[in-house]
Design a protein around this motif. Structure first.
Motif, PDB file in Angstrom:
ATOM      1  N   TYR A   5       0.817  -1.227   0.000  1.00 47.85           N
ATOM      2  CA  TYR A   5       0.000   0.000   0.000  1.00 47.85           C
ATOM      3  C   TYR A   5       0.848   1.273   0.000  1.00 47.85           C
ATOM      4  O   TYR A   5       0.347   2.348   0.311  1.00 47.85           O
ATOM      5  CB  TYR A   5      -0.970  -0.015   1.191  1.00 47.85           C
ATOM      6  N   THR A   6       2.110   1.158  -0.374  1.00 45.81           N
ATOM      7  CA  THR A   6       2.976   2.345  -0.439  1.00 45.81           C
ATOM      8  C   THR A   6       2.393   3.350  -1.431  1.00 45.81           C
ATOM      9  O   THR A   6       1.952   2.975  -2.527  1.00 45.81           O
ATOM     10  CB  THR A   6       4.400   1.948  -0.907  1.00 45.81           C
ATOM     11  N   GLY A   7       2.362   4.614  -1.024  1.00 50.19           N
ATOM     12  CA  GLY A   7       1.895   5.676  -1.926  1.00 50.19           C
ATOM     13  C   GLY A   7       0.394   5.849  -1.921  1.00 50.19           C
ATOM     14  O   GLY A   7      -0.140   6.764  -2.551  1.00 50.19           O
ATOM     15  N   LYS A   8      -0.330   4.960  -1.216  1.00 48.64           N
ATOM     16  CA  LYS A   8      -1.795   5.082  -1.164  1.00 48.64           C
ATOM     17  C   LYS A   8      -2.186   5.750   0.154  1.00 48.64           C
ATOM     18  O   LYS A   8      -1.519   5.556   1.177  1.00 48.64           O
ATOM     19  CB  LYS A   8      -2.441   3.716  -1.295  1.00 48.64           C
ATOM     20  N   THR A   9      -3.265   6.544   0.110  1.00 48.63           N
ATOM     21  CA  THR A   9      -3.639   7.300   1.311  1.00 48.63           C
ATOM     22  C   THR A   9      -4.971   6.859   1.918  1.00 48.63           C
ATOM     23  O   THR A   9      -5.257   7.155   3.073  1.00 48.63           O
ATOM     24  CB  THR A   9      -3.725   8.817   0.991  1.00 48.63           C
ATOM     25  N   ASP A  10      -5.787   6.148   1.139  1.00 48.38           N
ATOM     26  CA  ASP A  10      -7.100   5.725   1.672  1.00 48.38           C
ATOM     27  C   ASP A  10      -6.936   4.770   2.859  1.00 48.38           C
ATOM     28  O   ASP A  10      -5.961   4.015   2.921  1.00 48.38           O
ATOM     29  CB  ASP A  10      -7.895   4.972   0.591  1.00 48.38           C
ATOM     30  N   THR A  11      -7.925   4.779   3.723  1.00 45.21           N
ATOM     31  CA  THR A  11      -7.912   3.856   4.868  1.00 45.21           C
ATOM     32  C   THR A  11      -7.906   2.401   4.375  1.00 45.21           C
ATOM     33  O   THR A  11      -8.615   2.057   3.430  1.00 45.21           O
ATOM     34  CB  THR A  11      -9.176   4.094   5.733  1.00 45.21           C
ATOM     35  N   LYS A  66      -3.218   4.901   8.330  1.00 45.96           N
ATOM     36  CA  LYS A  66      -4.242   4.454   7.340  1.00 45.96           C
ATOM     37  C   LYS A  66      -4.606   2.964   7.551  1.00 45.96           C
ATOM     38  O   LYS A  66      -5.669   2.524   7.134  1.00 45.96           O
ATOM     39  CB  LYS A  66      -3.770   4.712   5.906  1.00 45.96           C
ATOM     40  N   ASP A  70       1.719   3.654  10.364  1.00 43.82           N
ATOM     41  CA  ASP A  70       0.911   4.376   9.377  1.00 43.82           C
ATOM     42  C   ASP A  70      -0.571   4.294   9.773  1.00 43.82           C
ATOM     43  O   ASP A  70      -1.173   3.218   9.719  1.00 43.82           O
ATOM     44  CB  ASP A  70       1.133   3.734   7.992  1.00 43.82           C
TER      45      ASP A  70
END
Ligand code: AHR
Length: 314
Positions: free
Chosen positions: A146-152, A183, A181
């Protein structure tokens, strides 16, 4: 020879209580149960290694109950076996029976799972995996994925047997890594007792209660495989709609990984038999052995599973 005690911890190969003097080492082994593919492979490894090493093995299956394991250990003490080995179903509550073995001058080796006894002189060594590291590896894969993703990212967790070392450590190792993190959110975490049936049942409940599940972290392959059945029945695609991480890498898990139904498996090797028999011989011979013997392990992606499957031993 492989002897057995009945599943409830009673004796079926107990003998008279008098020690045989045939020069052969007798080992009493108190197994956790037959809850998973991992456990079946572990039992086979121990039984085959005992035969190969010429060790007379008395074997009991505790059906995942601590009281049955304690009964089996007491029976081995009464039979005056040369050495006792066991995989403790839970971490706590062993001091009394371990003290009884020590008083009877019967050495004990822990295999696979640890105990939380403060007095480490109660056992000779502990051979098995680093379960915290396994949990960390699972968390590290997720963080990378999930690197670079911001959604929960909503995670559900299927824990192993409550109070067992692998459940405690795989949970804490994973939590330690993902907590960096915010998220990552563990929205539900419950025991599936390391079994396929319980994994399915608990996943069904997770799916009913949580409309958005992104990731399943299961503490073993069997629970993950049970959960896959629940996910399919709910009309979702395992490995795609819900990413799945498990631990063990038994053949059935590796096949699901190769098929894309599981995304990542952290290996936990059940093949402890040969090392256990070797350590037992050294203990009996009075040799010094290390207090901790770590099992070497890796982790698998789908591509790596495809490559490894043809030669997989368990
Ligand atoms: O203690 C090892 C664990 O026990 C395995 O990961 C699980 O499959 C088994 O039941």
């Amino acid at each position: 020879m492989v002897g057995t005690l009945s599943a409830c911890g009673g004796e079926s190969d107990a003998g008279s209580g008098d020690k045989k003097d045939d020069g052969k080492i007798t080992m009493g082994f108190a197994q956790v149960g037959a809850e998973s593919g991992w456990r079946t492979a572990n039992t086979k490894s121990i039984q085959e290694a005992a035969t190969a090493a010429g060790i007379d093995l008395k074997f009991s299956d505790a059906q995942q109950k601590q009281e049955n394991q304690i009964k089996a250990i007491r029976s081995y003490i009464a039979q005056k076996v040369d050495i006792i080995a066991f995989s403790p179903v839970v971490e706590s509550g062993w001091d009394t029976v371990l003290k009884e073995a020590k008083d009877a001058k019967i050495p004990v080796i822990l295999t696979d799972r640890a105990v939380d006894s403060k007095d480490t002189s109660l056992y000779k060594t502990f051979i098995g995996s680093d379960f915290v590291l396994e949990g960390k590896k699972a968390g590290e894969w997720l963080v990378k994925e999930y690197t670079g993703k911001t959604d929960t990212v909503n995670i559900v967790e299927l824990q192993g047997t409550t109070g067992s070392a692998p459940a405690n450590d795989r949970k804490s190792g994973f939590a330690d890594v993902i907590k960096a993190d915010p998220k990552f959110k563990v929205i539900a975490s419950q025991t599936g007792d390391f079994t396929r049936a319980k994994g399915k049942e608990v996943m069904e409940a997770f799916l009913k209660a949580n409309p958005k599940i992104d990731v399943l972290y299961a503490h073993n392959d069997d629970m993950g495989l049970g959960a896959i059945e629940a996910i399919v029945a709910a009309g979702k695609k395992p490995g795609v709609d819900i990413k799945i991480i498990t631990v063990d890498a038994v053949k059935d898990g590796m096949t699901a990984l190769a098929d894309g139904k599981i995304n990542y498996i952290v290996e936990c090797s059940p093949l402890l038999g040969p090392q256990l028999m070797d350590l037992a011989k050294k203990v009996i011979a009075g040799e010094t052995i290390p207090q901790r013997v770590l099992t070497e392990e890796t982790a698998f992606t789908p591509e790596q599973a495809k490559a490894a499957l043809p030669n997989r031993k368990y």
